[in-house]
Structure formats: C-alpha cells, structure tokens
Design a protein around this motif. Structure first.
Motif, PDB file in Angstrom:
ATOM      1  N   ILE A 306      38.989  12.651   9.457  1.00  0.00           N
ATOM      2  CA  ILE A 306      37.579  13.665   9.323  1.00  0.00           C
ATOM      3  C   ILE A 306      36.970  12.237   9.852  1.00  0.00           C
ATOM      4  N   ALA A 307      36.329  12.689  10.992  1.00  0.00           N
ATOM      5  CA  ALA A 307      35.689  11.392  11.213  1.00  0.00           C
ATOM      6  C   ALA A 307      34.384  12.341  12.145  1.00  0.00           C
ATOM      7  N   GLN A 308      33.196  12.153  11.002  1.00  0.00           N
ATOM      8  CA  GLN A 308      32.009  12.019  10.664  1.00  0.00           C
ATOM      9  C   GLN A 308      31.575  12.147  12.382  1.00  0.00           C
ATOM     10  N   ILE A 309      30.610  13.078  12.873  1.00  0.00           N
ATOM     11  CA  ILE A 309      30.016  12.491  14.001  1.00  0.00           C
ATOM     12  C   ILE A 309      28.609  12.920  14.003  1.00  0.00           C
ATOM     13  N   ALA A 310      27.490  11.704  14.141  1.00  0.00           N
ATOM     14  CA  ALA A 310      25.873  11.282  14.142  1.00  0.00           C
ATOM     15  C   ALA A 310      25.091  11.561  15.434  1.00  0.00           C
ATOM     16  N   LEU A 324      24.706  12.629   6.623  1.00  0.00           N
ATOM     17  CA  LEU A 324      26.241  12.777   6.160  1.00  0.00           C
ATOM     18  C   LEU A 324      25.964  13.262   4.553  1.00  0.00           C
ATOM     19  N   GLU A 325      25.255  12.533   3.978  1.00  0.00           N
ATOM     20  CA  GLU A 325      25.186  13.146   2.345  1.00  0.00           C
ATOM     21  C   GLU A 325      24.761  14.718   2.143  1.00  0.00           C
ATOM     22  N   SER A 330      32.485  19.970   5.597  1.00  0.00           N
ATOM     23  CA  SER A 330      33.514  18.620   6.111  1.00  0.00           C
ATOM     24  C   SER A 330      33.343  17.662   4.751  1.00  0.00           C
ATOM     25  N   ASN A 331      32.791  17.585   3.781  1.00  0.00           N
ATOM     26  CA  ASN A 331      32.978  16.849   2.988  1.00  0.00           C
ATOM     27  C   ASN A 331      33.851  17.345   1.283  1.00  0.00           C
ATOM     28  N   SER A 332      33.455  18.505   1.282  1.00  0.00           N
ATOM     29  CA  SER A 332      34.233  19.281   0.283  1.00  0.00           C
ATOM     30  C   SER A 332      35.650  19.141   0.846  1.00  0.00           C
TER      31      SER A 332
END
Ligand code: COI
Length: 357
Positions: A306-310, A324-325, A330-332
C-alpha cells in the motif's frame, strides 16, 4: 506429473551469497537469492524443470521476446511466520493470472504443478533469503518469454519459464506525489492492459519519466477515449477514500486485476467499510477534494503493497491530501494485511500457502 511426485533436478550453489545481504538495509530488486527455477517449452510441451544457481542465461540475439515483447511476468511475495515457516501469499492467484496473461500473449499454458512445486522447492532451498524483518519480504519474479531465434513476427514455438527471487524492503521510500495524465495512455479497450505483459511496462516509462521531470513520482493513468476516468497509478491499482467509502476503478480489459487490490477490498468488506468498484471520474476526485471529502488515496500492488499518495496534481493544481497518520481506513487495512501475510492474524480467506521447512 502430480504436485506430490514432481521432484525437480537441482544443482545447488557451492557457496551461498547471502553474506552480501544486509537484512537491515534491503534495497528493492538488487540482490538475488542463490537459485532459480528454469523450465523450457519446446516440441509442444513443457520440459522437465530444473533448479540451478542464479546466473546469466545465454540467448541468441534473434530471441523473439527481445524484438517483439512476447513476454509476461508475475510478482509475488513470501514472508516468514514466528515459527520460521515460509508463507506464500496467494500464489495460486498469481499462477492463474500468469496463464491469463499468457493467453493474451499467445504463450502456452503453464501447468499448476510446475509453478507450485517449482516454487516450493526453490523456496525451501533459498529459505534463508526470506527476510524475517518487519516490512520486508522475499519478492518472487516468475516470468515466461519467447525463445525462438527467429525474427519473423509470429508466436514463438519455444519459451522459457524462469523464477528467481530477491529480498526486498519498501518499494517507495516516501508518500507519493502523483499527477493525473491528460495525454498518454497505458492501455486501451481491446488492448493488453489487463495482462502482465512486459511491453505494458516498457511503454509506460516515457510518460512516467516526463512526469518525474515535472517533480512527480508517478502518474495516474486515465482512460484512452476521453482521459476522463481514472485507471491505475504507475504500476499499481489506485484507491480513494471519499466520504468514508473506499472507491476504486472496477477491473476491465484496460486494468490489471491486482491481487493486492482484491485483498484490500476483501479486508475492507470484512471490516464493514463500504466499498465501491466502478468508474471513477477525474472530476469526482477534484470535487471531493474541494469539498474536503477526499480523505485518503493510495496505490496497491505486490511490490509496493500500500503506497500512500500525499499529493495529486491535475490541470495545473496540486491537491494535497490529509496527513498519513489520520488515514484510518488504509492504515488499518495495511496493518491487517501485514498480519495475515506474516501469520499473526487468522487466514479467513485461505490466502496463505505455508511451506514448512
Ligand atoms: C508488482 O507490484 O509486483 C509489480 O508488478 C510492479 C513491478 C513492476 C515492480
């Protein structure tokens, strides 16, 4: 040949290269495990597989895959559980997709026993290369390419199936800045976009490089007809959280049916998160951002997980997404996926293929 009876002739390395690897600092795709599996197809049949030391292959300059791109690949990962067993994640899905890509590229069907038994024996031999480190895995690269030395354009009559592996850490070192691509296309209806064909990746390099020159890590592909709908991001599927719902483009002939994509959607459904697989218009993303409803965006893929998009760029403007925090969905899901892959959470969907040593 049955799964139980296929014993692959094996030539092992005299000295492992594993001491070259720093398990605390693994770069993606640079150091390869000791052995590889090689199987040739000729005279209308897949021949006896062999496992041998990872190394160069000798090829004719006329090898047809090098000219016309009749080549397909897969990407998959293996992890270790606390007991030290190797856990392969959804290998049968990779196997099936390899043959789906093969059909599109006129490559003969590979039997399941060669794929599965080959993987099992290869990974037992290279078990020490599966990193026990959190966030790392053994990336496995199965691929098939046309080997006729003939430069007429027609499906080859001979092929080679190879599997090698490399320990990997994160594919992307930071959250991504991506830009929505208004001109170039990755894939059009009727094309080979749903196949993991080598040429799809080669043809994507130039548009990606142009975006990188403008300061973005990757691009978001749009549909070939109107550039109105979102397709994928770079080499990944792409997902958005809009107003609490997980929204992603539905798979089609232009979009790869990602195994991580499917896993993320399944985990979301298991958690009771509303999921929508459908056409996603660029305008919807822009409007959701304006309305403060675009909560999360991320890519999914085997390599990147999973690559986060900023940041998403479109039409001269950067849309900066929430930190992101705070990305609860997506984090869970990423944490749950990681627990399943490493044997720390129940495998409710039979995704894990355990190789006991
Ligand atoms: C994967 O995620 O395995 C991919 O296929 C991307 C790859 C080309 C690095």
């Amino acid at each position: 040949m049955s799964v139980d009876t296929l014993t692959i002739p094996t030539q092992t390395v005299s000295q492992s290269r594993i001491s070259e690897l720093d398990f605390n600092n693994i770069e993606f795709g640079k150091i390869f495990a000791d052995h590889m599996l090689v199987v040739d197809y000729k005279d209308g049949a897949w021949q006896t597989p062999e496992i041998k030391p990872y190394g160069n292959m000798s090829l004719s300059p006329a090898t047809s895959a090098l000219h016309y791109g009749q080549a397909i690949f897969e990407g998959m990962k293996a992890y270790k559980n606390a007991a030290g067993d190797i856990l392969l994640f959804r290998p049968l899905d990779n196997f099936r997709r390899l043959n789906i890509s093969g059909e599109r590229m006129c490559i003969p069907e590979l039997p399941e026993e060669i794929f599965m038994q080959g993987l099992e024996q290869l990974l037992r031999l290279d078990a020490a290369w599966v990193p026990p480190t959190a966030g790392c895995a053994l990336y496995i690269r199965p691929f098939i390419f046309a080997t006729d030395d003939f430069i007429g354009v027609r499906p080859s009559s001979s092929y080679r199936f190879v599997v090698f592996s490399c320990p990997v850490g994160a594919y992307y070192g930071q959250p991504l800045r991506v830009a929505i691509e208004p001109n170039y296309v990755r894939s059009a209806e009727g094309g080979a976009g749903y196949a993991k064909a080598a040429g799809n990746y080669g043809a994507a390099l130039y548009p990606a490089r142009k975006m990188q020159e403008r300061g973005y890590h990757q691009l978001i592909w749009t549909d070939a007809r109107e550039h109105k709908y979102i397709e994928e991001s770079g080499t990944m599927n792409v997902m958005f959280v809009i107003d609490g719902k997980l929204v992603t483009p539905a798979v089609s002939t232009t979009i790869l049916a990602g195994i991580t994509r499917d896993s993320v959607l399944q985990i979301a459904r298991d958690k009771g998160i509303p999921v929508e697989e459908r056409k996603v218009a660029v305008s919807e993303i822009v409007e959701a951002h304006k309305a403060g409803k675009l909560q999360e965006a991320f890519g999914t893929g085997t390599a990147a997980t999973i690559a986060q998009i900023a940041t998403i760029h479109y039409n001269g403007e950067d849309m900066n997404l929430p930190a992101l925090e705070g990305r609860e969905i997506s984090n869970s899901i990423a944490a749950e996926l990681d627990r399943i892959k490493t044997g720390q959470a129940p495998d409710a969907h039979n995704w894990i293929h355990k190789i006991s040593l």
